[in-house]
Structure formats: structure tokens, C-alpha cells
Design an enzyme around this catalytic site. Structure first.
Site: not given
Lengths: 81, 368
Positions: B118-119, B122, B128
Site C-alpha cells: 500500500h505505502e 503512495h 487513497h
């Protein structure tokens, strides 16, 4: 007079304020914020959060909204990037 | 999906693991982080190379509360698990994990691979997504690490920045978006009928099979029932046009797209003794209105009319279903016959003749 329990829930208030300041506050200058009161501003942010998570958009820290705020999550803001 | 542009201006990116969490072996941390990068390199032209010294594009570190010069802070156990910064110099692209969390390789604590993937999203320029099925949804949700964690939403998002992987055959692994139903080792977690359909469940996904016209549709379970977990262990259609889904000692009743209020409930409300922790498989016999629940080598019988477990159970499955001797993954009834699934095999059973008619491959319903 009986104290309204919801109002009296300081913990929830802190949770809401902390959550919205972390993930739903876009840095804006005071002009942009205009004459909104704190409560109006918070309600607006709550609606934004509720809309993002597909919750009922009430602008109020209802149970479902508080439950969502308590879930472990990523620290990157949901808006404003 | 959402993006924070611009993305990286190059396809070859470096990363460096600055420190490790003591929760896992260094090797497991390295593997989890490497696998997290692979998730994104599988669907873009990006190539990630790990460096041991100096400044990498993406610096990966563990810290607690206020850590270094990072403008954000962590909040102790739970709450915020990690954060990352969009592509750029300085903090740009960096990924930080909250060391106060319990980092693991499994489903307990927080799975480092899933949070890292997930990170890294980014760090590559994604923000998101409000799609609950997306890896880039802000809240942590455990899915089996053996499953490919990107949803179509994630793939569209990252490819809107970097494009699709370069077409050099043999160099890039195929995008494992769903288990190959025609693979010889396919097995299923649970199977149920739904009116004229048969629904096969595995991990986060379900296949809707229309036996009469060989149609097959692949969907995410959460596309129909967002509040249902992945990894459903048993499912059956009862006599009231409802489906019951079981996982651990919880079960849900579904009517159409709705999960009925008050669920999940504990399976002991159905009459199971406390010792029963999970259900392997279940099927409602449309002819008798009785539901058989299979647990290990035994089964219970539940009367749908009286809504109560029948007396004299559990009984050994093989005594009443000759030939069905091993543990069952899934079972369903179709045109009066029962199909018992175990791994990549299924046994066609005639409950009137009380015998196994034939043994077939589990994926026979998928026109492979």
C-alpha cells in the site's frame, strides 16, 4: 437537566478532531475558511469523510462513523494531496 | 483511484531498507518489502533495485512517534500503521512504518507485505482510493498474501501514471489476477447454489457458473457483499431463497445483495456444541429440507423447518455417505445428486442409492 450522553463524550470528540485534522484537513488560509464556525467546518469535513467511506452522510459523529475512525489505517491524508 | 502527480520521471528506481523491525527476521522483512515492490513492477514498466548504502529514491524505515525530521508522527500501537510520501526528492518517495505495531508475515498483527505494498503505491504517486476492494483503500484489511493484492482500480490508477508493463515476453511474470480455474490443482473453499447458478468461492473471489449454458463469471466476493470476509469456509442455499456463509465460528445470512441484520452470529446458535470451531462444508437437501453440516469426518443434520439440529448427531460421514471418507472442502446438490469436493477432486454421490457414482476433477464445471 439530564446531560446528553453524546455531548458528554469527550473521547469521541477528541477522536473526531484528531482524525479530521490528520486525514481531512486541507491547509487553507483563513480567507478561504470564511465565516464558518468551528462546528460548521467540522460538519463539512465529517461529510467529506463519510462520503469517502460510503457512510451515511450526516455530518455528525454517529456510531458508524466513529467505528470507521477507530480502524487501523495508513497515515497519508485522504484528501488534499 | 487518486493520483498525486507528477510520478517518477524514470522507470528504474532504487530503494533502501534503512532499518528493520525486531518483530520479524531481517530476511522476512527484506522478503516482504521486495514482494511489495514486485506487486507494482508486475503491472508497470517500473524496475526496482535495492541498494545497501546512500540515498535511494525510496527510503524504507521503521520509527515511532516523532521520528527523525519526518513532518508526520506516529501514534503508538494501532491507529496509524505507516505513511509514505509522493515521488520527489528529500522525503519524496520515502516509506515509514510505525515500529509500535506488531509486524508479521501472517494474518495476526499487521502483515508487513500488505502494508508495504500500500505505502509503495503512495511512493509511486497514488493517493487513497474509496474503492473498498482496492489495496489503496486507507483502512488495513488482511487478505491472504498468496493472493495478488491489486484490484482493477489499483491497476488502472498506477497505469494511468506509468503505463502498462513493457511487452518483453519471458521477462515479466504474467499478472496473477485470479487463480487459474483450469489449473490441475484448483480447489475451492466453499460452493453453494443460488437458484439456477452454482457459486464457487476461493479466497477473495467467487465464480458464478451457469451449468445449463456453460457461462462463468469471475467476481470479488466484496463486489456483492462488501461486509463479508474473504476466505469463506462453507456456504449453502436454504429453502427460503437465502444463502448462509460460514467462516470460523461466525455465519451470515444473505438475501439477495443484503446481509440480514444481526449477522454474523455464532454457529452455536444453530445448535453446534462449543467444541465446534468451524464448518468445512454444508448442503441443504432440497428434497428433504434437511441441511448436512460436515466437520472433519463427522456431520450434523439440521432441520430447516423446525430450525433445530436433529438428535443423534454428529454421526461419522462415511457411515451414511459410503465412499466419502476424507475431510470435505465443499459440497452442493445439483439435479438431485451431491458433489463432494476435496482438493482437486470431486465425488458425484447418489444419496438414494447411497453410493459414489464417479470421481471427477474439481474444475469440471468450468469447461476447461
Amino acid at each position: 437537566l439530564p446531560v446528553h450522553p453524546e455531548k458528554d463524550n469527550k473521547e469521541d470528540t477528541m477522536l473526531v478532531e484528531d482524525y479530521l485534522s490528520k486525514f481531512y484537513t486541507i491547509e487553507m488560509d483563513s480567507n478561504q475558511r470564511g465565516w464558518k464556525t468551528n462546528a460548521e467546518f467540522t460538519a463539512e469535513q465529517l461529510q467529506k469523510m463519510q462520503r469517502f467511506f460510503g457512510l451515511k452522510v450526516t455530518g455528525k459523529p454517529d456510531t458508524e462513523t466513529l467505528e470507521m475512525m477507530k480502524k487501523p489505517r495508513c497515515g497519508v491524508p485522504d484528501v488534499g494531496l | 483511484y487518486g493520483v498525486t502527480l507528477p510520478g517518477w520521471k524514470k522507470n528504474n528506481l532504487t530503494y533502501r531498507i534503512v532499518n528493520h523491525t525486531p518483530d520479524m527476521s531481517k530476511e522476512d522483512v527484506d522478503k516482504a518489502i521486495q514482494k511489495a515492490f514486485k506487486v507494482w513492477s508486475a503491472v508497470t514498466p517500473l524496475i526496482f533495485t535495492r541498494i545497501q548504502e546512500g540515498i535511494a529514491d525510496i527510503m524504507v524505515a521503521f520509527g515511532t512517534k516523532a521520528h527523525g525530521h519526518c513532518p508526520r508522527y506516529f501514534d503508538g500501537p494501532l491507529g496509524v500503521l505507516a505513511h509514505a510520501f509522493p515521488p520527489g526528492s528529500g522525503f519524496g518517495g520515502d516509506v515509514h512504518f510505525d515500529e509500535d505495531e506488531d509486524w508479521t508475515t501472517g494474518s495476526d498483527g499487521f502483515n508487513l507485505f500488505l502494508v508495504a505494498a500500500h505505502e509503495v503505491g503512495h511512493a509511486l504517486g497514488l493517493s487513497h482510493s474509496n474503492d473498498q476492494r482496492a489495496l489503496m483503500f486507507p483502512n488495513y484489511a488482511y487478505i491472504s498474501p498468496s493472493e495478488f493484492p491489486l484490484s482493477p482500480d489499483d491497476i488502472s490508477g498506477i497505469q494511468s501514471i506509468y503505463g502498462a508493463p513493457t511487452k518483453t515476453p519471458g521477462k515479466r511474470p504474467a499478472i496473477p489476477t485470479s487463480p487459474n480455474t483450469c489449473g490441475s490443482q484448483i480447489s475451492f473453499d466453499a460452493i453453494t447454489t443460488l437458484r439456477r447458478e452454482v457459486i464457487f468461492l476461493k479466497g477473495r473471489r467467487l465464480w458464478r457458473v451457469y451449468p445449463d449454458n456453460s457461462e462463468v463469471e469471475l467476481e470479488l466476493i466484496s463486489a456483492f457483499w462488501p461486509s463479508l470476509p474473504s476466505g469463506i469456509q462453507a456456504a449453502y442455499e436454504n429453502m427460503k431463497d437465502q444463502i448462509l456463509f460460514f467462516k470460523g465460528n461466525n455465519f451470515w445470512v444473505i438475501s439477495g445483495y443484503k446481509v440480514l441484520l444481526g449477522y454474523p452470529k455464532n454457529i452455536n446458535t444453530l445448535g453446534f456444541p462449543k467444541g465446534v470451531k468451524k464448518i468445512d462444508a454444508a448442503v441443504c437437501n432440497k428434497n428433504t429440507g434437511k441441511t448436512d453440516f460436515f466437520v472433519g469426518d463427522k456431520y450434523w443434520r439440521y432441520d430447516e423447518n423446525t430450525q433445530s439440529m436433529e438428535k443423534g448427531y454428529p454421526r461419522r460421514t462415511v457411515n451414511d455417505f459410503p465412499g466419502i471418507s476424507s475431510r470435505i472442502d465443499a459440497v452442493f446438490q445439483h439435479k438431485g445428486l451431491f458433489y463432494f469436493f476435496h482438493g482437486s477432486r470431486q465425488l458425484k454421490f447418489d444419496s438414494t442409492a447411497k453410493k459414489v457414482l464417479s470421481e471427477i476433477k474439481s474444475n469440471s464445471w468450468f469447461n476447461c
